[in-house]
Scaffold this motif. Structure first.
Motif, short mmCIF file in Angstrom:
data_model
loop_
_atom_site.label_atom_id
_atom_site.label_comp_id
_atom_site.label_asym_id
_atom_site.label_seq_id
_atom_site.Cartn_x
_atom_site.Cartn_y
_atom_site.Cartn_z
N LYS A 1 -1.36 -5.10 2.65
CA LYS A 1 -3.01 -5.28 2.51
C LYS A 1 -3.16 -7.39 2.71
O LYS A 1 -2.32 -7.92 1.49
CB LYS A 1 -3.60 -5.17 1.59
CG LYS A 1 -4.90 -5.91 2.16
CD LYS A 1 -6.56 -4.62 1.41
CE LYS A 1 -7.63 -5.64 1.65
NZ LYS A 1 -8.85 -4.70 0.66
N TYR B 1 -0.52 3.04 8.47
CA TYR B 1 -2.44 2.37 8.80
C TYR B 1 -2.86 3.16 8.87
O TYR B 1 -4.40 3.44 7.20
CB TYR B 1 -2.66 1.17 10.06
CG TYR B 1 -3.89 1.02 9.97
CD1 TYR B 1 -4.34 0.24 8.88
CD2 TYR B 1 -5.44 1.92 10.61
CE1 TYR B 1 -5.81 -0.80 8.47
CE2 TYR B 1 -6.33 1.29 10.29
CZ TYR B 1 -6.75 0.50 9.59
OH TYR B 1 -7.96 -0.05 9.20
N VAL C 1 0.62 -1.36 -0.56
CA VAL C 1 0.10 0.37 0.13
C VAL C 1 1.57 1.32 -0.05
O VAL C 1 0.91 2.03 -1.27
CB VAL C 1 -1.21 0.13 0.84
CG1 VAL C 1 -1.47 1.58 1.13
CG2 VAL C 1 -2.00 -1.07 1.16
N HIS D 1 -3.50 5.98 5.81
CA HIS D 1 -3.32 5.29 4.25
C HIS D 1 -4.70 4.29 3.98
O HIS D 1 -4.99 3.70 2.82
CB HIS D 1 -2.26 4.12 3.08
CG HIS D 1 -0.94 5.42 3.93
ND1 HIS D 1 -1.15 5.84 1.89
CD2 HIS D 1 0.07 5.54 4.22
CE1 HIS D 1 0.07 6.54 2.03
NE2 HIS D 1 0.53 6.24 2.98
N VAL D 2 -5.46 4.16 5.06
CA VAL D 2 -6.17 3.72 5.28
C VAL D 2 -7.62 4.30 6.13
O VAL D 2 -8.73 4.21 5.43
CB VAL D 2 -5.97 1.69 6.00
CG1 VAL D 2 -7.91 0.77 5.34
CG2 VAL D 2 -5.54 1.45 5.08
N TYR E 1 -4.34 -6.54 7.70
CA TYR E 1 -3.53 -5.63 6.79
C TYR E 1 -2.10 -5.69 7.73
O TYR E 1 -2.02 -6.40 8.75
CB TYR E 1 -2.68 -3.94 7.44
CG TYR E 1 -3.95 -3.49 5.93
CD1 TYR E 1 -4.27 -2.65 5.16
CD2 TYR E 1 -5.78 -3.72 6.46
CE1 TYR E 1 -4.55 -2.74 4.28
CE2 TYR E 1 -6.57 -3.31 5.92
CZ TYR E 1 -6.29 -2.66 4.44
OH TYR E 1 -7.29 -2.48 3.69
N GLU F 1 -9.03 -5.49 11.06
CA GLU F 1 -10.31 -4.42 11.34
C GLU F 1 -11.17 -5.43 11.77
O GLU F 1 -11.90 -6.35 12.06
CB GLU F 1 -11.18 -3.63 10.17
CG GLU F 1 -9.56 -3.04 9.59
CD GLU F 1 -9.77 -2.66 7.83
OE1 GLU F 1 -9.16 -1.58 7.43
OE2 GLU F 1 -10.46 -3.39 6.95
#
Length: 587
Positions: free
Chosen positions: A76, A120, A25, A123-124, A82, A96
């Motif tokens: 990922k 994390y 990612v 970017h997520v 992740y 998650e």
């Protein structure tokens, strides 16, 4: 010299590189983490030299492994899972949940863990931590906990295998000072990074040097098959005590078809006995648990990930990895026992032992972290102890006294060094190191044998496939030239000390010769006699006590830290405390 043969390896096989890059990612740019004072505690960019073919100063197989382990960033793994890799020796995995995220193994340091979590979130998604899981009680799997939960756990569940706290604190306190010193050698913490220096650790690249914490678990896992739901995510556990750690667990996310193998199946041969020092692990049990893992997870997982290295995708590949690692540890165990019963010693077994090609040619079985040589010696040690039954080895001189006699027998220092040079010319670096080691121990002020031994260590380092052997040799060479440096961090952190029970605190002190206290509704009666500190626990004061101290645990920790008796009530002869502290030895 090399303790393994790499000629049979297929260096055109790029499957590991494809797997290590899959799901990328974003990277942390720059790949550097600093503490609050601005000091660098992690620098993955320092490994930028790991490009292209291996130089003459590095084994090509180890160079390849370091190239793989150096890959850094957020990846990922599968839907809702992740990993952040390359920000410490270990990986941080994020799952998650319904409302937030579950963190698995928060690295070594708060600083690196916070940087990983931020990567994390950047970017997520900016999600709160709603669960924390420790796979086992080694510091690279819990030390960064306050980087993800800086204010403590609060209502966040913290899951760990049964026995976690006992093993976390005893390993880092009882022999913590000695282990820290040896860890500097094992991980090459003081070495310059470069083609001729530290190029990795086989398990990861290095250890971070930030702030170590420990948050006590709130949920203990005690049985295989136990299920817990964390933030809406079902987790099914497999207990694996006595494998890579005394308390360890694998676990499946059945709804996500993903399994965490902790540190029981990675992309390297692991340690049966670690060079930093630890209790010998059970290779037979390790293999048995991997057999159980295959039965539990075959057909139920599409991806397996671990606390180090990169994941493995596909059911057949997962089973293949577990079988290869299972057979590796079983073969090490069974053949070592066969050779023991044939009358061979640990050193003889290590010299003769060879893995069959079907196991040796598997990249994940290569000896980057553990090695055949020191693992079979560990198995020998587990069954037979230190003694090889040769009467000459029952009562040998300690190193300095032995070295002085060897040098004398060789005709003096000049002749001993000359003999060592001859062995170097003949290519026998191992015996040259033995002779020069005796020279250095016999007279550490002599510079010539120290310089020559450093050169021999460098040659041995540059030829070995094993990363920690390389780091040991190179750190030895560095200290011969420059002297000893003190460690930058200690595993015996404030959090670790605070996590000790009162009895554990006393036990830890008794190793150093320490003292007495009552508190928390109980009385700990300490007696220092015959040079031994013993204690019992009772509900009432001991009538014969010469001194009674009444305090809480915080005051006890402050007293142990040398901050005096502030707030502690005393009854009796306070001079006894001074007498007791006078015999404390600083490791």
């Amino acid at each position: 010299m090399n303790d393994t043969d790499t000629s049979e390896l297929d260096f055109s096989d790029n499957a590991d590189f494809e797997a290590a890059g899959r799901g990328f990612v974003a990277a942390l740019i720059p790949g550097v983490v600093k503490n609050a004072a601005g000091k660098v505690v992690w620098d993955n960019d320092a490994y930028g030299f790991l490009e292209g073919p291996a130089p003459k100063t590095a084994d090509p197989s180890l160079w390849r492994q370091s190239q793989l382990a150096q890959k850094q960033g957020l990846y990922k793994v599968t839907d809702r899972i992740y990993q952040i890799r390359g920000l410490d020796l270990s990986n941080m995995t994020i799952v998650e949940g319904d409302t937030g995220i579950i963190v698995i193994d928060p690295l070594i340091s708060a600083e690196t863990a916070a940087a990983a979590l931020k990567l994390y979130r950047d970017h997520v998604g900016d999600k709160e931590v709603t669960g924390l899981i420790y796979t086992h009680p080694h510091v690279d799997h819990y030390g960064g906990c306050r980087g993800v939960l800086p204010d403590g756990a609060g209502d966040v569940p913290v899951l760990a295998p049964e026995g976690f706290m006992e093993h976390a604190v005893t390993e880092n306190v009882f022999a913590g000072t000695a282990m820290t010193r040896r860890s500097i050698y094992m991980y090459g913490a003081h070495l310059d990074k470069g083609p001729a220096g530290q190029i990795g650790c086989g398990l990861g690249q290095s250890i971070s040097t930030g702030t170590i914490g420990l948050l006590e678990p709130t949920v203990y896992i005690s049985a295989t098959g136990q299920r817990e739901t964390v933030d809406g995510v079902v987790v099914e556990f497999q207990m694996t005590p006595g494998t890579e750690a005394a308390a360890e667990m694998n676990f499946l996310f059945p709804d996500l078809r993903a399994v965490c193998m902790a540190e029981n199946a990675t992309h390297t041969m692991h340690n049966i006995v670690t060079l930093r020092g630890a209790q010998v692990r059970d290779a037979k049990q390790w293999a048995a648990y991997l057999t159980e893992s295959i039965g539990l997870y075959d057909g139920r997982a599409d991806v397996a990930f671990a606390s180090h290295h990169w994941p493995t995708w596909g059911n057949d590949n997962i089973v293949g990895l577990l079988e290869a690692q299972r057979d590796l540890y079983a073969y090490l165990h069974d053949q070592t026992l066969r050779m023991i019963n044939a009358g061979m010693t640990g050193r003889e077994i290590a010299e003769e032992f060879r893995l069959p090609p079907a196991l040796a040619e598997v990249w994940a079985n290569r000896g980057y972290y553990g090695s055949v040589s020191h693992n079979v010696k560990g198995i020998y040690q587990r069954y037979m102890g230190w003694f090889d039954a040769n009467p000459a080895h029952l009562w040998e001189h300690p190193p300095v006294a032995e070295a002085e006699r060897y040098v004398k027998a060789l005709g003096g220092m000049t002749q001993a060094v000359s003999a060592a040079r001859a062995f170097i010319r003949d290519g026998d670096l191992r015996f040259a190191a033995t002779l020069l080691n005796h020279c250095v121990f016999a007279d550490p002020k002599q510079e010539k044998p120290k310089r020559l031994l450093a050169q021999v260590y460098e040659k041995l380092a540059h030829a070995t496939e094993n990363a920690v052997w390389r780091n040991f040799y190179l750190t030895g060479a560095m200290e011969l030239r420059e002297g000893v440096r003190q460690p930058e961090t200690t595993s015996d952190s404030t959090d670790v000390r605070a996590a000790l029970s009162v009895s554990q605190l006393i036990d830890a002190m008794s190793v150093r010769i320490d003292w007495y206290l009552p508190g928390q509704g109980k009385y700990w009666h300490l007696r220092l006699r015959h040079g031994v500190l013993t204690h019992t626990v009772g509900a009432a004061p001991a009538p014969a006590a010469g001194l009674t101290l009444t305090m809480n645990k915080v005051q006890l920790l402050r007293l142990l830290a040398g901050k005096g008796l502030g707030g502690i009530r005393t009854s009796g002869d306070v001079r006894l405390l001074t007498t007791l502290f006078s015999v404390i030895v600083t490791p």
